[in-house]
Design a protein around this motif. Structure first.
Motif, PDB file in Angstrom:
ATOM      1  N   ALA A 241      33.627  34.814 -48.664  1.00  0.00           N
ATOM      2  CA  ALA A 241      33.205  35.010 -50.061  1.00  0.00           C
ATOM      3  C   ALA A 241      33.588  33.774 -50.860  1.00  0.00           C
ATOM      4  CB  ALA A 241      33.863  36.254 -50.647  1.00  0.00           C
ATOM      5  N   VAL A 242      32.630  33.223 -51.588  1.00  0.00           N
ATOM      6  CA  VAL A 242      32.865  32.009 -52.373  1.00  0.00           C
ATOM      7  C   VAL A 242      32.809  32.350 -53.857  1.00  0.00           C
ATOM      8  CG1 VAL A 242      32.061  29.683 -52.899  1.00  0.00           C
ATOM      9  CG2 VAL A 242      31.886  30.567 -50.556  1.00  0.00           C
ATOM     10  N   VAL A 243      33.893  32.035 -54.559  1.00  0.00           N
ATOM     11  CA  VAL A 243      33.968  32.196 -56.011  1.00  0.00           C
ATOM     12  C   VAL A 243      34.041  30.811 -56.627  1.00  0.00           C
ATOM     13  CG1 VAL A 243      35.243  33.214 -57.946  1.00  0.00           C
ATOM     14  CG2 VAL A 243      35.221  34.366 -55.721  1.00  0.00           C
ATOM     15  N   VAL A 244      33.195  30.526 -57.603  1.00  0.00           N
ATOM     16  CA  VAL A 244      33.199  29.215 -58.249  1.00  0.00           C
ATOM     17  C   VAL A 244      33.557  29.360 -59.714  1.00  0.00           C
ATOM     18  CG1 VAL A 244      31.544  28.171 -56.656  1.00  0.00           C
ATOM     19  CG2 VAL A 244      30.707  29.325 -58.702  1.00  0.00           C
ATOM     20  N   SER A 245      34.221  28.356 -60.244  1.00  0.00           N
ATOM     21  CA  SER A 245      34.606  28.391 -61.658  1.00  0.00           C
ATOM     22  C   SER A 245      33.394  28.267 -62.570  1.00  0.00           C
ATOM     23  CB  SER A 245      35.605  27.275 -61.952  1.00  0.00           C
ATOM     24  OG  SER A 245      36.833  27.514 -61.283  1.00  0.00           O
ATOM     25  N   GLN A 246      32.388  27.487 -62.121  1.00  0.00           N
ATOM     26  CA  GLN A 246      31.166  27.301 -62.903  1.00  0.00           C
ATOM     27  C   GLN A 246      29.966  27.218 -61.960  1.00  0.00           C
ATOM     28  OE1 GLN A 246      32.152  23.658 -64.998  1.00  0.00           O
ATOM     29  NE2 GLN A 246      32.658  24.795 -66.855  1.00  0.00           N
ATOM     30  N   ARG A 247      28.798  27.597 -62.472  1.00  0.00           N
ATOM     31  CA  ARG A 247      27.572  27.536 -61.680  1.00  0.00           C
ATOM     32  C   ARG A 247      26.987  26.128 -61.618  1.00  0.00           C
ATOM     33  NH1 ARG A 247      27.006  31.732 -58.309  1.00  0.00           N
ATOM     34  NH2 ARG A 247      27.098  33.753 -59.371  1.00  0.00           N
TER      35      ARG A 247
ATOM     36  N   ARG B  87      29.041  34.102 -42.207  1.00  0.00           N
ATOM     37  CA  ARG B  87      28.237  34.744 -43.245  1.00  0.00           C
ATOM     38  C   ARG B  87      28.876  34.429 -44.598  1.00  0.00           C
ATOM     39  NH1 ARG B  87      28.910  37.433 -38.838  1.00  0.00           N
ATOM     40  NH2 ARG B  87      30.882  38.323 -39.579  1.00  0.00           N
ATOM     41  N   VAL B  88      28.171  33.705 -45.430  1.00  0.00           N
ATOM     42  CA  VAL B  88      28.705  33.233 -46.700  1.00  0.00           C
ATOM     43  C   VAL B  88      28.091  34.037 -47.835  1.00  0.00           C
ATOM     44  CG1 VAL B  88      29.027  31.244 -48.216  1.00  0.00           C
ATOM     45  CG2 VAL B  88      28.973  30.922 -45.728  1.00  0.00           C
ATOM     46  N   PHE B  89      28.937  34.597 -48.689  1.00  0.00           N
ATOM     47  CA  PHE B  89      28.495  35.435 -49.793  1.00  0.00           C
ATOM     48  C   PHE B  89      28.871  34.795 -51.118  1.00  0.00           C
ATOM     49  CE2 PHE B  89      29.398  38.142 -46.164  1.00  0.00           C
ATOM     50  CZ  PHE B  89      28.238  38.894 -46.061  1.00  0.00           C
ATOM     51  N   ASP B  90      27.937  34.787 -52.044  1.00  0.00           N
ATOM     52  CA  ASP B  90      28.209  34.359 -53.413  1.00  0.00           C
ATOM     53  C   ASP B  90      28.952  35.491 -54.111  1.00  0.00           C
ATOM     54  OD1 ASP B  90      28.195  33.740 -56.107  1.00  0.00           O
ATOM     55  OD2 ASP B  90      26.066  33.237 -56.197  1.00  0.00           O
ATOM     56  N   ALA B  91      30.232  35.272 -54.391  1.00  0.00           N
ATOM     57  CA  ALA B  91      31.054  36.331 -54.975  1.00  0.00           C
ATOM     58  C   ALA B  91      31.204  36.203 -56.483  1.00  0.00           C
ATOM     59  CB  ALA B  91      32.433  36.360 -54.313  1.00  0.00           C
ATOM     60  N   GLY B  92      30.412  35.310 -57.105  1.00  0.00           N
ATOM     61  CA  GLY B  92      30.368  35.270 -58.553  1.00  0.00           C
ATOM     62  C   GLY B  92      31.227  34.207 -59.188  1.00  0.00           C
ATOM     63  N   THR B  93      31.315  34.300 -60.526  1.00  0.00           N
ATOM     64  CA  THR B  93      32.096  33.374 -61.344  1.00  0.00           C
ATOM     65  C   THR B  93      32.933  34.180 -62.329  1.00  0.00           C
ATOM     66  OG1 THR B  93      30.527  33.163 -63.178  1.00  0.00           O
ATOM     67  CG2 THR B  93      30.166  31.746 -61.251  1.00  0.00           C
ATOM     68  N   PRO B  94      33.987  33.598 -62.888  1.00  0.00           N
ATOM     69  CA  PRO B  94      34.766  34.317 -63.903  1.00  0.00           C
ATOM     70  C   PRO B  94      33.912  34.722 -65.105  1.00  0.00           C
ATOM     71  CG  PRO B  94      36.001  32.427 -63.091  1.00  0.00           C
ATOM     72  CD  PRO B  94      34.617  32.317 -62.509  1.00  0.00           C
ATOM     73  N   ALA B  95      32.954  33.880 -65.492  1.00  0.00           N
ATOM     74  CA  ALA B  95      32.130  34.187 -66.664  1.00  0.00           C
ATOM     75  C   ALA B  95      31.139  35.318 -66.388  1.00  0.00           C
ATOM     76  CB  ALA B  95      31.388  32.932 -67.122  1.00  0.00           C
ATOM     77  N   ASP B  96      30.537  35.312 -65.196  1.00  0.00           N
ATOM     78  CA  ASP B  96      29.503  36.300 -64.867  1.00  0.00           C
ATOM     79  C   ASP B  96      30.071  37.564 -64.238  1.00  0.00           C
ATOM     80  OD1 ASP B  96      27.692  34.414 -65.739  1.00  0.00           O
ATOM     81  OD2 ASP B  96      27.324  33.619 -63.723  1.00  0.00           O
TER      82      ASP B  96
ATOM     83  N   GLY C  30      38.169  25.781 -57.892  1.00  0.00           N
ATOM     84  CA  GLY C  30      38.680  25.566 -59.246  1.00  0.00           C
ATOM     85  C   GLY C  30      39.706  26.599 -59.649  1.00  0.00           C
ATOM     86  N   ASP C  31      40.520  26.234 -60.648  1.00  0.00           N
ATOM     87  CA  ASP C  31      41.625  27.125 -61.026  1.00  0.00           C
ATOM     88  C   ASP C  31      41.142  28.411 -61.691  1.00  0.00           C
ATOM     89  OD1 ASP C  31      42.565  26.039 -64.250  1.00  0.00           O
ATOM     90  OD2 ASP C  31      40.972  25.131 -63.082  1.00  0.00           O
ATOM     91  N   ALA C  32      40.042  28.367 -62.458  1.00  0.00           N
ATOM     92  CA  ALA C  32      39.540  29.596 -63.078  1.00  0.00           C
ATOM     93  C   ALA C  32      39.074  30.580 -62.018  1.00  0.00           C
ATOM     94  CB  ALA C  32      38.407  29.264 -64.041  1.00  0.00           C
ATOM     95  N   ALA C  33      38.379  30.078 -61.008  1.00  0.00           N
ATOM     96  CA  ALA C  33      37.922  30.947 -59.920  1.00  0.00           C
ATOM     97  C   ALA C  33      39.098  31.526 -59.157  1.00  0.00           C
ATOM     98  CB  ALA C  33      37.010  30.162 -58.975  1.00  0.00           C
TER      99      ALA C  33
END
Length: 308
Positions: free
Chosen positions: A32-38, A59-68, A85-88
């Motif tokens: 699962a990949v979480v990113v701080s920004q899109r 298997r790689v899953f888009d696990a979202g962002t802190p904002a979304d 990133g630190d926010a993620a």
């Protein structure tokens, strides 16, 4: 400004080869990949990593962002969470205690977050370049340097590494610890008066836009070169910088991921980047009356530790 890509251990060539290889042995991981920004560097990392990891059978899953918002289901089922990133990272650590690898983050910021979650299975590939590598770049562009200035943030976590690297490089350190913004100028003036050049660190306090501006203007007034930590720092007026791109971070993570057999994830020790680039601002060099050796020679000097 001239930018050079340095393929250290895990280069784009290696990543390209990885993309053509067969999937890793054993069952693939759910990542699962979480990113701080899109957008920006976090998006670049996620795209490069996802393509390469999928080609290895994971298997790689888009696990979202802190904002979304984060995908709770994806995080709960993940064998591995990668937080860019630190926010993620902060957002992911509020949910399921899955093995988590932080990327695109500085060492000091990661250490602060890790202290808040001491029992979490957590590691990182930080963006901080090894102290010895930074000092080798300083010696390559300024071979006559004998004393190097370094400002450390409140915790001074990098000090032991820089002290060891300075001894290896036969340099003396002019160092100050800056506890807060009010101490920046006093510490900066002191190290610039007592050094041949300054190595700027990506500390949370010292890397704000206001702090960077003060460091650049004051160093130019003192006619002292700066070794920075990003391409943007060089564009703004540092003499040179050594840094790692999002694509190179993805390559480093993929190289580690190939060591996992598809079972229980064994997180690596916290480490800095294996791959890096350098950038040199030749305009600044001319303004300081400096002659910097050819680009290929700079790379050779960083690799060997020789001086021009």
């Amino acid at each position: 400004m001239i930018r050079l890509r340095w393929f250290h251990i895990h280069s784009w060539l290696a990543l390209t080869l990885l993309l053509g290889m067969a999937p890793a042995a054993g069952a693939g991981l759910d990542v699962a990949v979480v990113v701080s920004q899109r957008t920006g560097p976090h998006a670049v990392f996620a795209q490069a990593f996802s393509r390469a990891a999928a080609s290895l059978g994971h298997r790689v899953f888009d696990a979202g962002t802190p904002a979304d918002g984060l995908d709770d289901v994806a995080l709960a089922r993940a064998d591995l969470v990668i937080a860019s990133g630190d926010a993620a990272l902060s957002a992911a650590l509020r949910l399921h205690p899955r093995p988590t690898l932080a990327v695109m983050i500085g060492q000091s910021r990661f250490d602060g977050i890790r202290r808040e979650h001491p029992s979490w299975p957590l590691s990182a590939f930080t963006l901080d370049q090894p102290a010895e590598r930074q000092l080798r770049l300083l010696k390559a562009v300024l071979p006559e340097a004998r004393r190097v200035g370094v400002l450390f943030g409140p915790e001074g976590a990098d000090r032991p590494a820089f002290e060891r690297a300075a001894r290896v490089s036969h340099l003396e350190l002019a160092e100050r610890v800056v506890g807060d913004e009010s101490e920046l100028m006093r510490g900066l003036e002191a190290v610039l008066r007592d050094s041949d050049g300054l190595v700027a660190l990506p500390d949370a306090l010292l890397a704000t836009p206001a702090s960077v501006r003060s460091i650049l203007l004051t160093s130019y007034r003192h006619q002292k070169p700066i070794i920075g930590f990003s391409r943007a720092y060089v564009g703004a007026g540092a003499l040179a910088a050594i840094f790692t791109t999002p694509e190179q971070v993805a390559g480093d993570v993929i190289a580690w991921l190939r060591t996992q057999d598809g079972g229980r994830v064994a997180l690596p020790p916290v480490r800095g980047p294996a791959s890096f680039e350098i950038a040199v601002n030749r305009q600044v060099a001319r303004a300081l009356g400096m002659s910097v050796v050819a680009d290929e020679e700079l790379l050779r000097l960083i690799a060997t530790g020789d001086v021009p």
